[in-house]
Design a protein around this motif. Structure first.
Motif, PDB file in Angstrom:
ATOM      1  N   PRO A 144       0.843  -1.203   0.000  1.00 15.87           N
ATOM      2  CA  PRO A 144       0.000   0.000   0.000  1.00 15.87           C
ATOM      3  C   PRO A 144       0.880   1.256   0.000  1.00 15.87           C
ATOM      4  CG  PRO A 144      -0.006  -1.053   2.163  1.00 15.87           C
ATOM      5  CD  PRO A 144       0.766  -1.951   1.240  1.00 15.87           C
ATOM      6  N   LEU A 146       0.812   4.556   1.886  1.00 18.46           N
ATOM      7  CA  LEU A 146       0.171   5.314   2.953  1.00 18.46           C
ATOM      8  C   LEU A 146       0.669   6.750   3.008  1.00 18.46           C
ATOM      9  CD1 LEU A 146       0.169   2.655   5.802  1.00 18.46           C
ATOM     10  CD2 LEU A 146      -1.697   3.288   4.281  1.00 18.46           C
ATOM     11  N   ASN A 170      -4.712   6.059   1.722  1.00 16.02           N
ATOM     12  CA  ASN A 170      -3.973   5.018   0.995  1.00 16.02           C
ATOM     13  C   ASN A 170      -4.294   5.183  -0.490  1.00 16.02           C
ATOM     14  OD1 ASN A 170      -2.766   2.776  -0.082  1.00 16.02           O
ATOM     15  ND2 ASN A 170      -4.051   1.291   0.969  1.00 16.02           N
TER      16      ASN A 170
END
Length: 181
Positions: A144, A146, A170
Motif C-alpha cells: 500500500p 500510505l 492510501n
C-alpha cells in the motif's frame, strides 16, 4: 558404458574371446516452478511445480520438497502432504519420459515489513540415484502507499487548547492492514 570380455581356454592352448557392451541408462530429473507473479497482503499465491524424467530409465524414490517461505501462511495442497515447514510429494517410480505437475497455495501474511518487496521460494526434487534439482519462483509484493497529513490552527494562545487533525489515506492499489497512528 559397461564393457565385458570373456575368454575361453582349452588344455590344448586354444583360446577364444568374446566381448559385449551395454549402455547404462539413467534417469534425468528436471524441475520447473511457477508462482503468482504479483500479490498483496492477504492475497493468495499459487505455486505450480512440474517434475519430469527426461532420462532413459525410471527414477526411483522421487521426492519433491517445497519449503514454506517467510510471510506465506495457510498453505494447502490438493495432492501434497505437509511435513514440518514444507509441502512434500513422493513419486515412485517416475517412468522415463513421465511428467507430473502438482500445486499448492498459501496466503500472503497481513503483517509484512515495508522493506520486503518479494517472496522467493525454492523447491528441490531428488531421487535414490542421488540426483538433486532445484527450481525457484519469485512473487513480487505490492505494498500500500500510505500518506499521513497533520493540520493545526495557525494561532495558539497561552493557556488555550488546540486540536490537531490527522488524515490517513492510501492512494495505493491494495489495502493496508494493521495500521497504527
Amino acid at each position: 558404458n559397461i564393457e565385458n570380455r570373456a575368454t575361453l581356454q582349452t588344455g590344448s592352448g586354444l583360446e577364444v574371446s568374446a566381448g559385449a557392451k551395454s549402455w547404462l541408462r539413467h534417469p534425468r530429473l528436471t524441475l520447473r516452478k511457477e508462482a503468482t507473479p504479483r500479490a498483496a497482503a492477504g492475497e493468495t499465491v499459487v505455486y505450480t511445480l512440474t517434475v519430469e524424467n527426461s532420462g532413459m530409465a525410471p527414477a526411483s524414490n522421487v521426492e519433491l520438497r517445497d519449503p514454506l517461505p517467510d510471510y506465506l501462511v495457510d498453505a494447502v495442497s490438493p495432492d501434497g502432504v505437509a511435513q514440518g515447514d514444507a509441502v512434500v510429494w513422493r513419486f515412485a517410480p517416475l517412468a522415463a519420459g513421465e511428467r507430473r505437475t502438482v500445486t499448492w497455495q498459501g496466503r500472503v501474511a497481513t503483517a509484512i515489513p515495508a522493506t520486503v518487496s518479494e517472496i522467493e521460494n525454492s523447491a528441490v526434487v531428488e531421487n535414490s540415484a542421488g540426483q538433486q534439482v532445484r527450481a525457484t519462483a519469485v512473487t513480487r509484493l505490492v505494498q500500500p502507499a500510505l500518506w499521513l497529513a497533520k493540520t493545526a490552527p495557525l494561532r495558539l494562545y497561552p493557556g488555550g487548547t488546540t486540536a490537531y487533525t490527522l488524515t490517513v489515506s492510501n492512494p495505493g492499489t491494495v489495502p493496508a492492514y494493521e495500521v497504527t497512528v
